[in-house]
Design a protein around this motif. Structure first.
Motif, PDB file in Angstrom:
ATOM      1  N   PHE A  95       0.835  -1.204   0.000  1.00  0.00           N
ATOM      2  CA  PHE A  95       0.000   0.000   0.000  1.00  0.00           C
ATOM      3  C   PHE A  95       0.868   1.252   0.000  1.00  0.00           C
ATOM      4  N   GLN A 192      -8.961   0.027   9.974  1.00  0.00           N
ATOM      5  CA  GLN A 192      -8.210  -0.277   8.760  1.00  0.00           C
ATOM      6  C   GLN A 192      -6.819   0.344   8.896  1.00  0.00           C
ATOM      7  N   GLU A 194      -4.529   1.830   6.953  1.00  0.00           N
ATOM      8  CA  GLU A 194      -3.459   1.936   5.970  1.00  0.00           C
ATOM      9  C   GLU A 194      -3.349   3.336   5.375  1.00  0.00           C
ATOM     10  N   LEU A 195      -4.505   3.971   5.141  1.00  0.00           N
ATOM     11  CA  LEU A 195      -4.473   5.334   4.620  1.00  0.00           C
ATOM     12  C   LEU A 195      -3.899   6.294   5.656  1.00  0.00           C
ATOM     13  N   GLU A 232     -12.025   5.187   7.690  1.00  0.00           N
ATOM     14  CA  GLU A 232     -11.464   4.842   6.391  1.00  0.00           C
ATOM     15  C   GLU A 232     -12.361   3.839   5.674  1.00  0.00           C
ATOM     16  N   ASN A 234     -11.122   1.768   2.532  1.00  0.00           N
ATOM     17  CA  ASN A 234     -10.131   1.508   1.491  1.00  0.00           C
ATOM     18  C   ASN A 234     -10.608   0.389   0.565  1.00  0.00           C
ATOM     19  N   SER A 235     -10.492   0.620  -0.709  1.00  0.00           N
ATOM     20  CA  SER A 235     -10.969  -0.331  -1.711  1.00  0.00           C
ATOM     21  C   SER A 235     -10.054  -1.543  -1.793  1.00  0.00           C
ATOM     22  N   ASN A 239      -6.337  -1.837  -4.012  1.00  0.00           N
ATOM     23  CA  ASN A 239      -5.161  -2.015  -3.163  1.00  0.00           C
ATOM     24  C   ASN A 239      -4.754  -3.475  -2.983  1.00  0.00           C
TER      25      ASN A 239
END
Length: 331
Positions: A95, A192, A194-195, A232, A234-235, A239
């Motif tokens: 990521f 999540q 990661e972002l 978040e 996240n797709s 990803n």
């Protein structure tokens, strides 16, 4: 080449602390405590010694080597828990690389300390510690102390299930004490995350203000301050892990992959759906792309699916099995 650039982040996978010390520590909480009852599913008491399942396999293997026709004395741990690419570490590394950062990862902390030291010597901006398998701070404490010893200046970021559980189960006052015990610099509060990690890395790189990043707790000068919460989403399709982006790594014969996030059910004994949010599935096309990258590695023989039940069907298992049957994973 990335190797010539400033190292932005080190992502660390699993820390399996020496079992005897870990078992002794958990037993102090009582054999009926939640942590020890969970641990009891992870070892066998032979009467002489308590062995984890990988240690038991190693013990049996070593006995067969000594009693067989091999000249090998058959000592040591042949099998290690988690001795395959750690999915959380690989996903976060992938990521961050997709977002333009230079990232290295450590798969098994106990076995890769020399590599870790060499990465810390490159003065990265941050080290991200995953916590997927931890119910106590102890494994994280050990890694934080190790990092501080070899690079006192690097920012340490901790997120994942351990932090999410601490936030959910403790009052603000108790949470502060728990995080102080960990001793990191930044804690990611989103399940999540990661972002958020990507934003932290970008902020440290640009010299920006951490307080402007949502979903974190900042430890600074003996005080904790929490930023706003922005969930978040996240797709999974955008990803997925491109395994070919790890050309420098010998990933081995077994790789894990996930096909979904969260679960369709809400069993009373499990808090995973609460932590992970609404069920999200990767598309068939995304799985095909990831499987193609795994196949292109050339040496993968085993693919482990982390699956969820969706309307009575193990989505990942069925899709993966069909893919292998279709001769796409095997030459």
């Amino acid at each position: 080449m990335n190797s010539a650039k400033q190292l932005d982040c080190i992502v660390v996978g699993y820390n399996e602390t020496p079992f005897e010390a870990y078992e002794n520590m958990l037993s102090n909480y009582g054999v009926d405590s939640e942590a020890y009852r969970d641990l009891k599913f992870s070892f066998v008491d032979t009467g002489e010694k308590k062995l984890t399942y990988p240690a038991l396999l190693s013990h049996a293997y070593n006995l067969s080597r000594r009693n067989g026709h091999s000249n090998d004395n058959g000592n040591g741990d042949v099998f290690k828990s988690g001795d395959i690419p750690n999915l959380a570490a690989m996903y976060l590394t992938n990521f961050l690389r997709q977002h333009g950062f230079v990232v290295k990862h450590i798969n098994l902390f106990q076995d890769e300390k020399e590599k870790f030291i060499s990465y810390l010597a490159q003065n990265p901006l941050c080290v991200a510690l995953t916590t997927t398998f931890y119910v106590l701070n102890f494994p994280v404490n050990e890694m934080v102390q190790f990092i501080r010893q070899y690079n006192p200046e690097v920012k340490i970021v901790v997120g994942g299930p351990l932090i999410a559980n601490h936030i959910r189960n403790n009052s603000p006052e108790a949470l502060t004490a728990i995080l102080e015990d960990i001793g990191a610099d930044i804690y990611v509060t989103d399940t999540q995350g990661e972002l958020t990690l990507s934003k932290i890395t970008a902020c440290l790189k640009s010299g920006g203000k951490l307080d402007e990043i949502p979903n974190i707790i900042i430890s600074e000068q003996g005080k904790m301050r929490r930023t706003q919460t922005v969930p978040e989403s996240n797709s999974l399709d955008e990803n997925y892990i491109d395994w070919l982006t790890f050309p420098e790594e010998n990933l081995g014969a077994t790789i894990q992959t996930r096909t979904a996030r969260s679960c369709a059910f809400k069993c009373s004994f499990c808090n995973y759906p609460e932590r992970a949010g609404a069920l999200t599935l990767a598309s068939i096309e995304t799985l095909e792309k990831e499987f193609d990258s795994i196949r292109s590695l050339g040496n993968v023989k085993n693919l482990v699916f982390i699956v969820v039940e969706h309307k009575g069907t193990a989505f990942g298992g069925v899709t993966g099995a069909n893919w292998v049957e279709d001769q796409r994973l095997n030459p």
